[in-house]
Design a protein around this motif. Structure first.
Motif, PDB file in Angstrom:
ATOM      1  N   LEU B  30      -7.535   5.763  -0.863  1.00  0.00           N
ATOM      2  CA  LEU B  30      -8.961   5.412  -0.809  1.00  0.00           C
ATOM      3  C   LEU B  30      -9.820   6.649  -0.593  1.00  0.00           C
ATOM      4  N   ARG B  31      -9.356   7.521   0.296  1.00  0.00           N
ATOM      5  CA  ARG B  31     -10.114   8.751   0.566  1.00  0.00           C
ATOM      6  C   ARG B  31     -10.157   9.623  -0.681  1.00  0.00           C
ATOM      7  N   ILE B  48      -7.921  -1.212  -7.123  1.00  0.00           N
ATOM      8  CA  ILE B  48      -7.861  -0.220  -6.047  1.00  0.00           C
ATOM      9  C   ILE B  48      -8.983  -0.383  -5.041  1.00  0.00           C
ATOM     10  N   SER B  49      -9.491  -1.598  -4.928  1.00  0.00           N
ATOM     11  CA  SER B  49     -10.510  -1.844  -3.903  1.00  0.00           C
ATOM     12  C   SER B  49      -9.833  -1.854  -2.534  1.00  0.00           C
ATOM     13  N   PRO B  50     -10.613  -1.551  -1.461  1.00  0.00           N
ATOM     14  CA  PRO B  50     -10.007  -1.497  -0.127  1.00  0.00           C
ATOM     15  C   PRO B  50      -9.240  -2.779   0.191  1.00  0.00           C
ATOM     16  N   ASN B  51      -8.082  -2.628   0.808  1.00  0.00           N
ATOM     17  CA  ASN B  51      -7.247  -3.766   1.221  1.00  0.00           C
ATOM     18  C   ASN B  51      -6.632  -4.581   0.093  1.00  0.00           C
ATOM     19  N   GLY B  59       0.237   2.613  -2.063  1.00  0.00           N
ATOM     20  CA  GLY B  59       0.208   3.562  -0.955  1.00  0.00           C
ATOM     21  C   GLY B  59       1.552   3.619  -0.250  1.00  0.00           C
ATOM     22  N   LYS B  60       2.150   2.431  -0.106  1.00  0.00           N
ATOM     23  CA  LYS B  60       3.442   2.350   0.576  1.00  0.00           C
ATOM     24  C   LYS B  60       4.502   3.116  -0.218  1.00  0.00           C
ATOM     25  N   HIS B 103      -4.430  16.800   0.186  1.00  0.00           N
ATOM     26  CA  HIS B 103      -5.527  17.000   1.141  1.00  0.00           C
ATOM     27  C   HIS B 103      -5.946  15.665   1.763  1.00  0.00           C
ATOM     28  N   SER B 104      -6.072  14.643   0.924  1.00  0.00           N
ATOM     29  CA  SER B 104      -6.461  13.327   1.427  1.00  0.00           C
ATOM     30  C   SER B 104      -5.422  12.791   2.401  1.00  0.00           C
ATOM     31  N   MET B 105      -4.160  13.056   2.111  1.00  0.00           N
ATOM     32  CA  MET B 105      -3.071  12.621   2.992  1.00  0.00           C
ATOM     33  C   MET B 105      -3.185  13.347   4.339  1.00  0.00           C
TER      34      MET B 105
END
Lengths: 148, 141
Positions: B30-31, B48-51, B59-60, B103-105
């Protein structure tokens, strides 16, 4: 000209209001020197940078970190004119200090990570991060602008 | 180069994050999407909307692969062989994007770990993710 949305202006102002430059600045500069040790080449006059502990305890690093971070105040106050605001600093970093401008980008990343670690996910949300990183990217670009 | 101490630290951190792999992974994605909109172009086939369940699942997957690599960093080329092939011949994600996700990670880790995201941990993690990305891109050309 950089276009800022109202949400971005608000996010940047809000984050800036929370940031203690005397805290985040030294942390960010120390991280730059620890995570990217080749950046130490610019700080030969700073004394002992031989270990992480030395870097984190070095008063010159702390003072300089505070100065650099404090310099962002000018950008926050002049969001619509950052390029002009930093023109002289850009010339200085190029002609006098001979700093590779890629270091600005990398320092900006360190600053963002310090802010993230300090404030956590509820303050440093994805949208806050976007605005903050965009802001730093503009500063980074302005600082590199006068190099030739 | 990663010292033994750094390898142990990296392994320990990712082991601890494995139970929240979906959350960390989704947060990092998301970031990345928010800060680097060009990265969204690779995800037109997913929600790819939040949640969203897609975001959490994806992501997992990513975090578990990173965690698996951390188990034995010296064997990264072996562990990542199937993923190398996938990224090089099928996904063909421009490897410059790996830096953006890395970087986001790191931001997600910083947010999640707070004080624990010490300069030492930061340096180790940055080096590991760079190595991971480099190995992932090895079969591209």
């Amino acid at each position: 000209m950089v276009e800022w949305t109202d949400a971005e202006r608000k996010a940047i102002a809000s984050l800036w209001g929370k940031i203690d430059v005397g805290e985040i600045g030294p942390q960010a500069l120390a991280r730059l020197l620890i995570v990217y040790p080749w950046a130490q080449r610019y700080f030969k006059a700073f004394g002992d940078l031989s270990t992480n502990a030395a870097i984190m305890g070095n008063p010159k690093v702390a003072q300089h970190g505070k100065t650099v971070m404090g310099g962002l105040e000018n950008a926050v106050k002049n969001l619509d004119n950052i390029k002009q605001t930093y023109a002289k600093l850009s010339v200085m970093h190029s002609e006098k200090l001979h700093v590779d401008p890629d270091n600005f980008r990398v320092l900006a990343e360190c600053i963002s990570l310090c802010v993230a670690a300090k404030f956590g996910p509820s303050v440093f949300t994805a949208d806050a991060q976007e605005a903050w990183q965009k802001f730093l990217a503009v500063v980074v670009s302005a600082l590199g602008r006068q190099y030739h | 180069m990663l010292s033994k101490r750094e390898k142990d630290l990296i392994k320990e951190i990712w082991e601890r994050l494995t139970p929240v792999a979906a959350e960390i992974g989704a947060d990092a994605l998301l970031r990345m999407f928010a800060s680097y909109p060009g990265t969204k172009t690779y995800f037109s086939h997913l929600d790819i909307s939040p949640n969203s369940s897609h975001l959490l699942a994806h992501g997992k997957k990513i975090v578990l692969a990173i965690a698996e690599g951390a188990q034995d960093i010296s064997q990264l080329t072996v562990t990542l062989a199937p993923l190398q092939t996938l990224h090089a011949y099928q996904l063909r994600i421009d490897p410059r994007n790996f830096k953006l996700l890395s970087h986001s990670m790191l931001v997600s880790l910083a947010c999640y770990l707070g004080d624990e995201f010490t300069p030492v941990a930061h340096a180790a993690m940055d080096k590991y993710l760079s190595a991971f990305a480099a190995v992932l891109a090895e079969k591209y050309r």
